[in-house]
Design a protein around this motif. Structure first.
Motif, PDB file in Angstrom:
ATOM      1  N   SER A   4       0.543  -0.834   0.045  1.00  0.00           N
ATOM      2  CA  SER A   4       0.188  -0.515   0.177  1.00  0.00           C
ATOM      3  C   SER A   4       0.502   0.767   0.377  1.00  0.00           C
ATOM      4  CB  SER A   4      -0.846   0.110   1.471  1.00  0.00           C
ATOM      5  OG  SER A   4      -1.690   1.199   1.088  1.00  0.00           O
ATOM      6  N   MET A   6      -1.011   4.109  -0.230  1.00  0.00           N
ATOM      7  CA  MET A   6      -1.576   5.260   0.561  1.00  0.00           C
ATOM      8  C   MET A   6      -0.747   6.065   1.647  1.00  0.00           C
ATOM      9  SD  MET A   6      -4.693   6.532   1.570  1.00  0.00           S
ATOM     10  CE  MET A   6      -5.266   6.012  -0.149  1.00  0.00           C
ATOM     11  N   ASP A   7      -0.996   7.409   2.004  1.00  0.00           N
ATOM     12  CA  ASP A   7      -0.629   7.745   3.032  1.00  0.00           C
ATOM     13  C   ASP A   7      -1.597   8.194   4.714  1.00  0.00           C
ATOM     14  OD1 ASP A   7      -0.422   9.941   4.734  1.00  0.00           O
ATOM     15  OD2 ASP A   7      -0.293  11.762   3.370  1.00  0.00           O
ATOM     16  N   TYR A   8      -2.112   6.930   5.369  1.00  0.00           N
ATOM     17  CA  TYR A   8      -2.715   7.187   6.041  1.00  0.00           C
ATOM     18  C   TYR A   8      -2.938   8.297   7.436  1.00  0.00           C
ATOM     19  CZ  TYR A   8      -2.878   2.065   5.061  1.00  0.00           C
ATOM     20  OH  TYR A   8      -2.859   0.846   4.354  1.00  0.00           O
ATOM     21  N   THR A   9      -1.618   9.475   6.779  1.00  0.00           N
ATOM     22  CA  THR A   9      -1.842  10.594   7.205  1.00  0.00           C
ATOM     23  C   THR A   9      -2.801  11.137   6.772  1.00  0.00           C
ATOM     24  OG1 THR A   9       0.456  11.373   6.703  1.00  0.00           O
ATOM     25  CG2 THR A   9       0.233  10.137   8.728  1.00  0.00           C
ATOM     26  N   SER A  10      -3.246  11.304   5.571  1.00  0.00           N
ATOM     27  CA  SER A  10      -3.780  12.478   4.832  1.00  0.00           C
ATOM     28  C   SER A  10      -5.157  12.547   5.181  1.00  0.00           C
ATOM     29  CB  SER A  10      -4.238  11.719   3.831  1.00  0.00           C
ATOM     30  OG  SER A  10      -5.106  13.089   2.457  1.00  0.00           O
ATOM     31  N   ASN A  12      -8.151  12.711   2.919  1.00  0.00           N
ATOM     32  CA  ASN A  12      -8.599  11.957   2.283  1.00  0.00           C
ATOM     33  C   ASN A  12      -8.298  10.309   2.994  1.00  0.00           C
ATOM     34  OD1 ASN A  12      -9.438  14.460   1.266  1.00  0.00           O
ATOM     35  ND2 ASN A  12      -7.246  13.843   0.271  1.00  0.00           N
ATOM     36  N   VAL A  13      -8.250   9.972   3.643  1.00  0.00           N
ATOM     37  CA  VAL A  13      -8.105   8.148   4.127  1.00  0.00           C
ATOM     38  C   VAL A  13      -9.359   7.909   4.756  1.00  0.00           C
ATOM     39  CG1 VAL A  13      -6.904   8.147   6.208  1.00  0.00           C
ATOM     40  CG2 VAL A  13      -7.126   6.211   5.177  1.00  0.00           C
ATOM     41  N   GLN A  14     -10.070   7.025   3.759  1.00  0.00           N
ATOM     42  CA  GLN A  14     -11.207   6.265   4.309  1.00  0.00           C
ATOM     43  C   GLN A  14     -11.007   5.152   4.588  1.00  0.00           C
ATOM     44  OE1 GLN A  14     -11.643   6.251   0.230  1.00  0.00           O
ATOM     45  NE2 GLN A  14     -13.832   7.348   0.919  1.00  0.00           N
ATOM     46  N   ASN A  42     -10.466   3.345  -0.467  1.00  0.00           N
ATOM     47  CA  ASN A  42      -8.628   3.686  -0.944  1.00  0.00           C
ATOM     48  C   ASN A  42      -8.027   3.043   0.255  1.00  0.00           C
ATOM     49  OD1 ASN A  42      -9.210   5.669   1.646  1.00  0.00           O
ATOM     50  ND2 ASN A  42      -9.718   7.620   0.410  1.00  0.00           N
ATOM     51  N   THR A  43      -8.365   3.480   1.571  1.00  0.00           N
ATOM     52  CA  THR A  43      -7.902   1.858   2.058  1.00  0.00           C
ATOM     53  C   THR A  43      -7.406   0.077   1.705  1.00  0.00           C
ATOM     54  OG1 THR A  43      -9.062   1.945   4.110  1.00  0.00           O
ATOM     55  CG2 THR A  43      -8.282   3.172   4.161  1.00  0.00           C
TER      56      THR A  43
END
Length: 244
Positions: A4, A6-10, A12-14, A42-43
């Motif tokens: 992944s 994904m920026d989990y601090t964003s 926009n994280v879902q 998105n996660t």
């Protein structure tokens, strides 16, 4: 495990999603499919799903997922998951009830038939977005002349047969279908059953056994002996699956 990025601090994280907000296909209030992929959540890693609701006799049309395997889990109701093994060239039929699964390897031809009302299936895929190639698209978009030439068929009859397929079906039979189903013959017993979209007919059978078209009577559902599955068809008993 998928990687992944994904920026989990964003902001926009879902982490959650309501599948009712993403309908994939709707035939009517009893037959519809909702979808979940990385586009909605998105996660998600290398996984996606379809939330499938079917009434008796409705079919998720024959299709393949060219990029993913599919695990079909029965939540409520009952269904038969049918697939063609491309190595043995055999059609396999797997009845499932709540708590049971059937697995479809990647790229294998398959379909699902609901055998009772209020059937709820969850199809889980090992891909972030499952790809889908339905039979209806192949039949309606391939020129009749190609089928006729390739398989030595009558081109006019091919055109006539496939002419009613004007769009992707997804869940069949189409809502406007009023034609009789084909007449299968099993152990000398035949029955022609009309299709009435959204209103499956349940008949009482006393001296005859009828079977769902396309499902071998020895591979029918052991769990529903003489169970009506709509349109006048019932299953016969056979040896129970799942080692029972």
């Amino acid at each position: 495990m998928s990687v992944s990025y994904m920026d989990y601090t964003s902001p926009n994280v879902q982490f959650t999603y309501d599948l009712r907000n993403n309908p994939f296909f709707r035939k009517d209030s009893q037959n519809y499919i909702n979808a979940l992929s990385i586009k909605q959540l998105n996660t998600l890693g290398n996984v996606s799903m379809l939330d499938i609701y079917l009434s008796t006799g409705n079919v998720v049309e024959p299709h393949i997922h060219q990029n993913a395997s599919e695990l079909v889990y029965c939540v409520t109701g009952a269904a038969v998951v049918s697939l063609i093994n491309p190595f043995t060239k055999k059609l396999l039929n797997f009845p499932i009830q709540p708590g049971q699964v059937a697995n479809v390897p990647q790229g294998w031809w398959h379909y699902e038939v609901a055998t009772v009302d209020n059937t709820h299936l969850i199809a889980i895929f090992d891909a972030p977005i499952p790809e889908f190639i339905p039979a209806s698209d192949m039949l309606r978009l391939t020129p009749a002349s190609v089928f006729a030439h390739t398989y030595c068929l009558n081109e006019a009859l091919v055109k006539q047969t496939f002419a009613p397929i004007t769009d992707t079906v997804v869940i069949g039979p189409p809502a406007n279908c009023q034609k009789p189903m084909p007449t299968p013959q099993v152990q000398g017993v035949t029955q022609t059953a009309p299709v009435h979209a959204g209103k499956p007919h349940h008949h009482q059978h006393h001296h005859h056994q009828h079977y769902y078209p396309g499902i071998n009577h020895r591979e029918a559902d052991a769990y529903y002996p003489q169970q009506s599955i709509g349109n006048g068809w019932t299953y016969d008993q056979y040896e129970p699956p799942y080692g029972q």
